[in-house]
Design a protein around this motif. Structure first.
Motif, mmCIF file in Angstrom:
data_model
loop_
_atom_site.group_PDB
_atom_site.id
_atom_site.type_symbol
_atom_site.label_atom_id
_atom_site.label_comp_id
_atom_site.label_asym_id
_atom_site.label_seq_id
_atom_site.Cartn_x
_atom_site.Cartn_y
_atom_site.Cartn_z
ATOM 1 N N ASP A 1 46.072 41.770 40.758
ATOM 2 C CA ASP A 1 46.554 42.147 42.092
ATOM 3 C C ASP A 1 47.239 43.510 42.117
ATOM 4 O O ASP A 1 47.985 43.827 43.052
ATOM 5 N N LYS A 2 47.004 44.289 41.061
ATOM 6 C CA LYS A 2 47.572 45.644 40.971
ATOM 7 C C LYS A 2 49.093 45.631 40.821
ATOM 8 O O LYS A 2 49.758 46.651 41.009
ATOM 9 N N LYS A 3 49.653 44.466 40.485
ATOM 10 C CA LYS A 3 51.095 44.349 40.262
ATOM 11 C C LYS A 3 51.330 43.711 38.895
ATOM 12 O O LYS A 3 52.069 42.731 38.769
ATOM 13 N N VAL B 1 44.539 36.125 29.705
ATOM 14 C CA VAL B 1 43.235 35.845 30.302
ATOM 15 C C VAL B 1 43.440 35.045 31.585
ATOM 16 O O VAL B 1 44.245 34.111 31.625
ATOM 17 N N ASN B 2 42.720 35.433 32.632
ATOM 18 C CA ASN B 2 42.756 34.749 33.937
ATOM 19 C C ASN B 2 44.054 34.980 34.705
ATOM 20 O O ASN B 2 44.436 34.145 35.542
ATOM 21 N N ARG C 1 45.355 46.853 32.025
ATOM 22 C CA ARG C 1 44.132 46.087 32.222
ATOM 23 C C ARG C 1 43.031 46.636 31.309
ATOM 24 O O ARG C 1 42.924 47.846 31.110
ATOM 25 N N LEU C 2 42.215 45.732 30.779
ATOM 26 C CA LEU C 2 41.172 46.106 29.843
ATOM 27 C C LEU C 2 39.791 45.833 30.445
ATOM 28 O O LEU C 2 39.589 44.805 31.091
ATOM 29 N N PRO D 1 39.131 38.286 37.000
ATOM 30 C CA PRO D 1 40.143 39.298 36.663
ATOM 31 C C PRO D 1 39.941 39.828 35.258
ATOM 32 O O PRO D 1 39.518 39.101 34.356
ATOM 33 N N ARG D 2 40.222 41.094 35.082
ATOM 34 C CA ARG D 2 40.119 41.702 33.752
ATOM 35 C C ARG D 2 41.221 41.182 32.833
ATOM 36 O O ARG D 2 42.241 40.674 33.289
ATOM 37 N N LEU D 3 40.993 41.325 31.546
ATOM 38 C CA LEU D 3 42.036 40.982 30.578
ATOM 39 C C LEU D 3 43.236 41.902 30.801
ATOM 40 O O LEU D 3 43.078 43.058 31.200
#
Length: 227
Positions: free
Chosen positions: A86-88, A81-82, A111-112, A120-122
Motif C-alpha cells: 500500500d506504499k506505506k 511475504v503477502n 519492496r523486491l 504484493p511484492r516481497l
C-alpha cells in the motif's frame, strides 16, 4: 551473531593473506618443478600453456571481504511475504511490531521484484542487528500460532545471500519432486521446505493425522521413502 568490527575485518585480512601467501608459494614450487621437467624434454616438444589469472592479490582479498560483509548484512534482514503493498511499508511494519510486541523497529524497508496486480511484492525489512531480526521473526510465528493475528496469511523468513537463495530454490524444486513422487505412489507422505533450508518429512499416524518424521533427514541420494 556478533556485529562485524574493524578488528574482525583486520583479522580476516590477515587470515586471507596467510592463505594466499601459502598458495603463491605452492604455485611457485609447482612452476619450478614443471620448468625442470620441461627442460628435460626435446626442444621441439609442445606443451599446453600454464593457466593464468588476471586477478591480483588485492582483488581476491576485496572479494573475500565483500562476501563476509554481505553475509553479515543479510542477517539483519527479514523477508515478508503477502504483506499488503500500500506504499506505506515502513508504517505497516511498525504497526506489525506494535501488534506482536516487538520493541525493535526496522531501520529500512524495500519492496523486491516487479509490481503485480494480483500479488504484493516481497518486502525486505532491515533491522539494526541480527538479534532484532530473529526476534521479529519469532514473534510473528508466536502471533500466528495464537490464532488472533490480524494477518494470518503473512509469512516471514530470514534474509539470504545470493548463494543461499540459489541453494534454497534448488531445495524447493527437490521438495516439489518428492511430493509428486509420493502422490504418484499414493503414499501418505508429504515434504516441506522450511525457512532454515531443511526439508521435513511428514507422514500420517494411526489417527490419520499428519506428524513430522523426526528421524528422517534429506540427503541427495534419498528417495521419498526417507531411507
Amino acid at each position: 551473531m556478533a556485529k562485524l568490527t574493524l578488528a574482525a575485518v583486520k583479522e580476516l585480512f590477515e587470515e586471507q593473506t596467510k592463505a594466499l601467501m601459502k598458495e603463491i608459494d605452492d604455485l611457485r614450487k609447482e612452476v619450478t618443478s614443471l620448468k625442470e621437467k620441461l627442460s628435460e624434454k626435446d626442444a621441439d616438444a609442445s606443451f599446453p600453456p600454464l593457466p593464468t589469472s588476471n586477478k591480483t592479490f588485492a582483488d581476491v582479498v576485496k572479494t573475500s571481504v565483500e562476501s563476509v560483509l554481505q553475509q553479515e548484512q543479510v542477517r539483519n534482514d527479514v523477508i515478508l511475504v503477502n504483506l499488503k503493498d500500500d506504499k506505506k511499508d515502513t508504517e505497516s511494519v511498525d504497526n506489525l511490531c506494535n501488534e506482536i510486541g516487538c520493541a525493535s523497529k526496522p531501520v529500512a524497508t524495500q519492496r523486491l521484484g516487479k509490481e503485480k496486480d494480483n500479488k504484493p511484492r516481497l518486502l525486505k525489512a532491515t533491522f539494526q542487528t541480527p538479534f532484532d531480526a530473529r526476534t521479529f521473526n519469532a514473534k510473528i510465528d508466536e502471533a500466528k500460532k495464537s490464532g488472533s493475528f490480524s494477518q494470518p496469511r503473512l509469512r516471514c523468513r530470514p534474509g539470504r545471500t545470493r548463494e543461499e537463495q540459489t541453494k534454497f530454490s534448488s531445495l524447493a524444486t527437490t521438495a516439489y519432486k518428492l511430493n509428486m513422487k509420493a502422490r504418484e505412489d499414493d503414499a501418505d507422505e508429504s515434504y516441506s521446505l522450511r525457512p532454515n533450508g531443511r526439508i521435513w518429512k511428514f507422514a500420517k499416524n494411526e489417527n490419520n493425522q499428519w506428524r513430522r518424521v523426526t528421524d528422517w533427514e534429506y540427503k541427495p541420494d534419498n528417495t521419498n521413502s526417507g531411507n
